[in-house]
Write a protein that holds these residues in place. Structure first.
Motif, PDB file in Angstrom:
ATOM      1  N   ASN A 199       0.825  -1.218   0.000  1.00 30.96           N
ATOM      2  CA  ASN A 199       0.000   0.000   0.000  1.00 30.96           C
ATOM      3  C   ASN A 199       0.855   1.262   0.000  1.00 30.96           C
ATOM      4  O   ASN A 199       0.391   2.325   0.435  1.00 30.96           O
TER       5      ASN A 199
ATOM      6  N   ALA B  64       1.613   3.161  -2.296  1.00 25.67           N
ATOM      7  CA  ALA B  64       1.052   4.228  -3.141  1.00 25.67           C
ATOM      8  C   ALA B  64       0.158   5.164  -2.351  1.00 25.67           C
ATOM      9  O   ALA B  64      -0.055   6.313  -2.764  1.00 25.67           O
ATOM     10  N   ALA B  65      -0.379   4.707  -1.216  1.00 33.03           N
ATOM     11  CA  ALA B  65      -1.204   5.588  -0.388  1.00 33.03           C
ATOM     12  C   ALA B  65      -0.366   6.711   0.216  1.00 33.03           C
ATOM     13  O   ALA B  65      -0.873   7.806   0.480  1.00 33.03           O
TER      14      ALA B  65
ATOM     15  N   TYR C 170       2.995   7.494  -1.116  1.00 34.14           N
ATOM     16  CA  TYR C 170       3.752   8.110  -2.202  1.00 34.14           C
ATOM     17  C   TYR C 170       3.152   7.682  -3.539  1.00 34.14           C
ATOM     18  O   TYR C 170       3.592   6.702  -4.140  1.00 34.14           O
ATOM     19  N   PRO C 171       2.133   8.404  -4.011  1.00 33.57           N
ATOM     20  CA  PRO C 171       1.540   8.044  -5.318  1.00 33.57           C
ATOM     21  C   PRO C 171       2.544   8.122  -6.459  1.00 33.57           C
ATOM     22  O   PRO C 171       2.466   7.369  -7.415  1.00 33.57           O
ATOM     23  N   VAL C 172       3.506   9.031  -6.325  1.00 35.46           N
ATOM     24  CA  VAL C 172       4.556   9.198  -7.333  1.00 35.46           C
ATOM     25  C   VAL C 172       5.904   9.032  -6.648  1.00 35.46           C
ATOM     26  O   VAL C 172       6.189   9.689  -5.642  1.00 35.46           O
TER      27      VAL C 172
ATOM     28  N   ASP D  94       5.016   6.101 -11.361  1.00 37.33           N
ATOM     29  CA  ASP D  94       3.707   5.901 -10.753  1.00 37.33           C
ATOM     30  C   ASP D  94       3.765   4.670  -9.858  1.00 37.33           C
ATOM     31  O   ASP D  94       4.031   3.555 -10.316  1.00 37.33           O
TER      32      ASP D  94
ATOM     33  N   ASN E 127       1.484   2.954  -8.278  1.00 33.12           N
ATOM     34  CA  ASN E 127       0.488   1.913  -8.553  1.00 33.12           C
ATOM     35  C   ASN E 127       0.903   1.035  -9.736  1.00 33.12           C
ATOM     36  O   ASN E 127       0.536  -0.137  -9.807  1.00 33.12           O
TER      37      ASN E 127
END
Length: 304
Positions: A125, A127-128, A130-132, A147, A149
């Motif tokens: 998880n 990406a929650a 650090y989305p980028v 990205d 994700n």
């Protein structure tokens, strides 16, 4: 004591009868264990609830083999990350630079102090938070943006979670091996003008391997079984593949036996490899022991 008395005493010792010691306790314990093992084998063979035919049917099932493949590659990748990064962290811990040593200590503290399950879920998880993911110089320019994700897949999350956690434990194993080498080895190499890197690679690490190999083999075997934890992030490894099958067929015991047989087979192969590695790196000890024995024999001959 005169030579005549010595010869007489030796003659009496030669004439004394040799009586073999009888270990009745060992015989009883051995017979009891064999009896228990025979009872267990008989129960496993004659009990129809084991459903051995189902075991053979699923042993080479495509889903099981796919899960086995995921288990094997994940074990190899995680151990590669663990051994490589663990060696770096161990060298940093041994550094005289306080920033390096304390940073390495903090790494081991963080990853050994939190559950592996939590770390796996965290990476899955990420990406929650650090989305980028940006790659560049801190407080400086950014060279690339990824990205999270897209790139932090379930396979990447599993490899990161297992590998980084293993590196914390491997760092302590490698550090104990480095500390087992006598400091005089490094001092002698420095006196010859060798660089620190060459001393580490050519002098310290080869001797430390005798201490590092046995616990590393245990860690490898443990990692093989620890991969079953990645089922929490829905990665289909060996045990999870068996669980998916028996959740629909309700043949729980046979499928668990299938997974256990594969784990036992791979563990046996790894144990044999560990044995030969230990023997390879223990050759210097064996040669030293033989040399010492030869020297002692020559000394005895000289005294005679």
């Amino acid at each position: 004591m005169s030579n005549t008395d010595v010869r007489a005493q030796q003659s009496r010792l030669v004439d004394m009868p040799v009586v073999r010691v009888r270990y009745y306790g060992r015989w009883f314990a051995g017979a009891l264990i064999l009896l228990v093992l025979a009872a267990m084998v008989r129960s496993a063979v004659t009990n129809p609830r084991f459903q051995w035919q189902v075991v053979w049917d699923y042993l080479f099932d495509a889903s099981i083999l796919s899960g086995l493949y995921n288990t094997l590659w994940l074990t190899v990748v995680a151990m590669f990350i663990g051994v490589t990064l663990g060696t770096v962290v161990a060298v940093m811990r041994s550094s005289k630079n306080p920033v390096l040593s304390q940073s390495a200590a903090a790494y081991a503290w963080a990853f050994r102090g939190t559950p592996l399950l939590v770390q796996l879920i965290f990476w899955y998880n990420i990406a929650a938070l650090y989305p980028v993911i940006e790659i560049g110089i801190p407080f400086g320019p950014t060279f690339a943006s990824l990205d999270a994700n897209t790139y932090i897949t379930v396979y990447v999350a599993a490899a990161l979670g297992l590998g980084l956690n293993e590196a914390a434990y491997m760092s302590e194993i490698v550090r104990s091996g480095l500390n087992a080498v006598h400091p005089g080895q490094r001092e002698a190499a420095e006196a010859l003008g060798m660089s620190s890197r060459r001393i580490l690679v050519r002098i310290i690490l080869p001797q430390a391997m005798r201490v590092i190999i046995p616990p590393t083999g245990n860690q490898l075997i443990g990692m093989l079984k620890t991969t079953s934890v990645v089922s929490v992030i829905a990665l289909q490894e060996l045990l999870y593949s068996a669980q998916l099958i028996y959740s629909t067929t309700f043949q729980t015991i046979p499928l668990l036996i299938v997974a256990s047989l594969w784990y036992l087979l791979i563990t046996t192969v790894l144990s044999i490899g560990q044995h030969y590695l230990e023997r390879h790196f223990g050759r210097s000890d064996l040669a030293s022991t033989r040399s010492t024995a030869i020297d002692e024999e020559s000394d005895d001959d000289d005294h005679k």
